[in-house]
Enzyme design. Structure first.
Site, mmCIF file in Angstrom:
data_model
loop_
_atom_site.group_PDB
_atom_site.id
_atom_site.type_symbol
_atom_site.label_atom_id
_atom_site.label_comp_id
_atom_site.label_asym_id
_atom_site.label_seq_id
_atom_site.Cartn_x
_atom_site.Cartn_y
_atom_site.Cartn_z
ATOM 1 N N GLY A 16 0.855 -1.131 0.101
ATOM 2 C CA GLY A 16 0.046 -0.006 -0.001
ATOM 3 C C GLY A 16 0.785 1.239 -0.005
ATOM 4 O O GLY A 16 1.932 1.231 0.677
ATOM 5 N N ARG A 77 0.746 -4.833 -5.814
ATOM 6 C CA ARG A 77 1.294 -6.182 -5.002
ATOM 7 C C ARG A 77 1.353 -7.447 -6.262
ATOM 8 O O ARG A 77 0.771 -7.293 -7.244
ATOM 9 C CB ARG A 77 0.004 -6.578 -4.273
ATOM 10 C CG ARG A 77 -0.358 -5.332 -3.065
ATOM 11 C CD ARG A 77 -1.403 -6.017 -2.131
ATOM 12 N NE ARG A 77 -2.185 -4.698 -1.662
ATOM 13 C CZ ARG A 77 -1.698 -3.955 -0.409
ATOM 14 N NH1 ARG A 77 -0.635 -4.761 0.252
ATOM 15 N NH2 ARG A 77 -2.074 -3.048 0.183
ATOM 16 N N ASP A 108 5.106 -5.086 6.000
ATOM 17 C CA ASP A 108 5.898 -6.549 6.315
ATOM 18 C C ASP A 108 5.705 -7.330 5.447
ATOM 19 O O ASP A 108 6.647 -8.265 5.330
ATOM 20 C CB ASP A 108 5.261 -6.695 7.528
ATOM 21 C CG ASP A 108 3.767 -7.098 7.491
ATOM 22 O OD1 ASP A 108 2.974 -6.712 6.996
ATOM 23 O OD2 ASP A 108 3.391 -8.227 8.078
ATOM 24 N N GLY A 109 4.750 -7.270 4.507
ATOM 25 C CA GLY A 109 4.483 -8.313 3.396
ATOM 26 C C GLY A 109 5.838 -8.056 2.420
ATOM 27 O O GLY A 109 6.309 -9.216 2.109
ATOM 28 N N SER A 110 6.150 -6.753 2.099
ATOM 29 C CA SER A 110 7.063 -6.617 1.116
ATOM 30 C C SER A 110 8.401 -7.202 1.657
ATOM 31 O O SER A 110 9.454 -7.446 1.015
ATOM 32 C CB SER A 110 7.270 -4.915 0.888
ATOM 33 O OG SER A 110 6.002 -4.495 0.296
ATOM 34 N N THR A 131 4.108 2.832 5.917
ATOM 35 C CA THR A 131 2.601 2.234 6.050
ATOM 36 C C THR A 131 1.857 3.305 7.001
ATOM 37 O O THR A 131 2.524 3.933 7.907
ATOM 38 C CB THR A 131 2.463 1.034 6.708
ATOM 39 O OG1 THR A 131 1.357 0.896 7.389
ATOM 40 C CG2 THR A 131 3.665 0.594 7.742
ATOM 41 N N ASP A 133 -0.297 2.752 8.887
ATOM 42 C CA ASP A 133 -0.795 2.223 10.108
ATOM 43 C C ASP A 133 -0.079 2.261 11.193
ATOM 44 O O ASP A 133 -0.359 1.798 12.484
ATOM 45 C CB ASP A 133 -1.191 0.758 9.700
ATOM 46 C CG ASP A 133 -2.617 0.545 9.009
ATOM 47 O OD1 ASP A 133 -3.334 1.552 9.018
ATOM 48 O OD2 ASP A 133 -2.501 -0.260 8.349
ATOM 49 N N ASP A 135 2.283 -0.119 12.333
ATOM 50 C CA ASP A 135 1.875 -1.371 13.198
ATOM 51 C C ASP A 135 3.202 -2.176 12.822
ATOM 52 O O ASP A 135 2.925 -3.379 12.578
ATOM 53 C CB ASP A 135 0.645 -2.125 12.675
ATOM 54 C CG ASP A 135 0.577 -2.231 11.181
ATOM 55 O OD1 ASP A 135 1.399 -1.889 10.388
ATOM 56 O OD2 ASP A 135 -0.455 -2.936 11.024
ATOM 57 N N ARG A 177 -7.486 -1.681 9.689
ATOM 58 C CA ARG A 177 -8.325 -2.767 9.998
ATOM 59 C C ARG A 177 -7.500 -3.418 11.334
ATOM 60 O O ARG A 177 -8.475 -4.158 11.859
ATOM 61 C CB ARG A 177 -7.977 -3.635 8.654
ATOM 62 C CG ARG A 177 -9.248 -4.095 7.960
ATOM 63 C CD ARG A 177 -9.123 -4.927 6.418
ATOM 64 N NE ARG A 177 -8.124 -4.349 5.766
ATOM 65 C CZ ARG A 177 -8.328 -3.312 4.960
ATOM 66 N NH1 ARG A 177 -9.720 -3.265 4.900
ATOM 67 N NH2 ARG A 177 -7.708 -3.176 3.964
ATOM 68 N N GLN A 260 -7.072 9.647 3.448
ATOM 69 C CA GLN A 260 -5.861 9.390 4.553
ATOM 70 C C GLN A 260 -4.586 8.935 4.057
ATOM 71 O O GLN A 260 -3.847 9.107 4.389
ATOM 72 C CB GLN A 260 -6.671 8.475 5.665
ATOM 73 C CG GLN A 260 -7.564 9.097 6.301
ATOM 74 C CD GLN A 260 -8.300 7.839 7.199
ATOM 75 O OE1 GLN A 260 -7.911 7.541 8.360
ATOM 76 N NE2 GLN A 260 -9.424 7.227 6.640
HETATM 77 P P1 ATP Z 1 0.797 -3.087 3.431
HETATM 78 O O1 ATP Z 1 1.140 -2.938 4.709
HETATM 79 O O2 ATP Z 1 0.129 -1.861 2.583
HETATM 80 O O3 ATP Z 1 -0.263 -4.174 3.340
HETATM 81 P P2 ATP Z 1 2.657 -4.789 2.450
HETATM 82 O O4 ATP Z 1 4.066 -4.755 2.275
HETATM 83 O O5 ATP Z 1 2.408 -5.606 3.892
HETATM 84 O O6 ATP Z 1 2.082 -3.494 2.524
HETATM 85 P P3 ATP Z 1 1.779 -6.955 0.918
HETATM 86 O O7 ATP Z 1 0.676 -7.124 -0.234
HETATM 87 O O8 ATP Z 1 1.593 -8.014 2.134
HETATM 88 O O9 ATP Z 1 2.016 -5.417 1.370
HETATM 89 O O10 ATP Z 1 3.295 -7.566 0.180
HETATM 90 C C1 ATP Z 1 3.580 -6.862 -0.881
HETATM 91 C C2 ATP Z 1 4.347 -7.780 -1.983
HETATM 92 O O11 ATP Z 1 5.362 -8.638 -1.111
HETATM 93 C C3 ATP Z 1 3.282 -8.884 -2.264
HETATM 94 O O12 ATP Z 1 2.508 -8.574 -3.397
HETATM 95 C C4 ATP Z 1 3.996 -10.056 -2.783
HETATM 96 O O13 ATP Z 1 4.579 -9.884 -4.126
HETATM 97 C C5 ATP Z 1 5.460 -9.787 -1.830
HETATM 98 N N1 ATP Z 1 5.373 -10.668 -0.791
HETATM 99 C C6 ATP Z 1 4.711 -10.777 0.430
HETATM 100 N N2 ATP Z 1 4.784 -11.731 1.123
HETATM 101 C C7 ATP Z 1 5.834 -12.709 0.512
HETATM 102 C C8 ATP Z 1 6.326 -13.915 0.789
HETATM 103 N N3 ATP Z 1 6.163 -14.506 1.996
HETATM 104 N N4 ATP Z 1 7.311 -14.241 -0.289
HETATM 105 C C9 ATP Z 1 7.488 -13.675 -1.271
HETATM 106 N N5 ATP Z 1 6.928 -12.501 -1.392
HETATM 107 C C10 ATP Z 1 5.990 -11.957 -0.604
#
Ligand code: ATP
Length: 328
Positions: A16, A77, A108-110, A131, A133, A135, A177, A260
């Site tokens: 995001g 994503r 954290d996903g990234s 982010t 949030d 968090d 959320r 926001q």
């Molecule tokens: P936000 O906090 O806005 O959700 P984020 O970085 O946590 O941001 P995610 O959609 O969770 O957003 O992760 C971004 C991208 O990171 C995903 O679309 C994916 O390509 C990659 N990613 C996330 N988790 C994994 C994983 N376990 N292994 C490989 N790639 C991942």
């Protein structure tokens, strides 16, 4: 620490978007160039990495962006990056450009993606927490939170004017959320009577009781700030409960939504983004790899990427007590 010398780095925004990401990109690009590195921008996060949408950047390519919301590199994503084939394609593209270090601005996903990628291909990665949030474990601040909360405060102040004119109860929903920090901060700053957030229990009977009691005292203007992921659901769900229990209540729901995420970043967000961007490049240069750059107790702090996970911040009951006392 690894000591392989980094010569070409890539920077991307992923997940995001949040205000201040551009300030972070600018800091990474200019600190890299200052240190004699070649810097590349990777478009749309991991999607652009897999699709080889990678562009060279110079100091001028980040001119006049520090004050802009969104991200000039776009964000996305990518499902493909969660597969070994996707990450292989990403690695081949980095190889083709000779990129030997990455800075990932995201959540954290990234960071999970970066850690997996680095384990597989030994590409050093540095994460910056972007982010709204707030968090993520390992940092007291995240790029975008301060702007988002100020946007919410400005909007709620405006709602208060119309609320006051009509003696109404307003239920305002802000983003969050899983995290109630935007609701907590904006609620306190706007004098909300009640704040409903995922981190703490809300006693619905007590809330109804206090609204009824205030109605009796002719305190007709009431404001409740709710996080999207409040215990009783979103603002509409809470409104339905209140209407059922107090049929005479003149309520309105306002959902602030995506405003926001946008807008010009606040001074605080520009500062932390600039600071973190500088230390991201410094980390790559000195061989401090696979960490997230954060700020703890006003000092730069490094957390291994695999520990920089989503974390609910602790919100003490003390805060909720203060909210109630100040709104009486
Ligand atoms: P936000 O906090 O806005 O959700 P984020 O970085 O946590 O941001 P995610 O959609 O969770 O957003 O992760 C971004 C991208 O990171 C995903 O679309 C994916 O390509 C990659 N990613 C996330 N988790 C994994 C994983 N376990 N292994 C490989 N790639 C991942």
């Amino acid at each position: 620490m690894k000591k392989n010398k980094v010569t070409k780095i890539g920077v991307m925004t992923s997940g995001g978007d949040s205000p201040g990401m551009n300030a972070a990109i600018r800091a990474v690009v200019r600190t890299g160039i200052y240190n004699g590195l070649e810097v590349f921008g990777i478009m749309r996060g991991y999607s652009g990495l897999i699709e080889n949408d990678i562009i060279p950047m110079d100091s001028r390519s980040v001119a006049n962006i520090i004050q802009r919301g969104g991200t000039i590199l776009k964000t996305a994503r990518s499902k493909a990056f969660t597969t070994p084939e996707g990450r292989k394609a990403a690695y081949n593209n980095l190889n083709q450009h000779g990129i030997d270090g990455l800075v990932i601005i995201g959540g954290d996903g990234s960071f999970k993606g970066a850690q997996t990628f680095s384990n597989e291909y030994d590409i050093p990665c540095i994460g910056l927490p972007g982010t709204i949030d707030k968090d993520i474990a390992g940092t007291d601040v995240t790029i975008g939170f301060d702007t988002a909360v100020n946007t919410a405060v400005e909007a709620i102040d405006k709602i208060r004017d119309t609320m006051d004119a009509h003696d109404r109860l307003f239920i305002v929903e802000v983003m969050g959320r899983d995290a109630g920090y935007i609701a907590l901060h904006s609620g306190i700053a706007t004098g909300a009577e009640n704040i409903v957030i995922p981190e703490t229990k809300t006693d619905i009977d007590e809330l109804i009781c206090s609204l009824t009691e205030k109605e009796k005292r002719k305190k007709l203007v009431n404001l409740i700030v709710v996080a999207e992921g409040g215990e009783y659901g979103d603002a509409n769900a809470l409104d339905a409960i209140i209407k059922e229990r107090i049929p005479s209540a003149d309520t309105r729901v306002c959902i602030l939504g995506h405003i926001q995420r946008g807008g010009s970043p606040s001074c605080a967000d520009r500062l932390i983004a600039s600071h973190m961007g500088y230390y991201a490049v410094e980390s790559l240069l000195i061989g401090r790899h696979n960490v997230m750059v954060g700020v703890v107790n006003n000092k730069i702090h490094y957390t291994p990427l695999d520990k920089a996970v989503k974390e609910k911040q602790k919100i003490g009951q003390e805060w909720m007590k203060i909210v109630k006392i100040l709104a009486s």
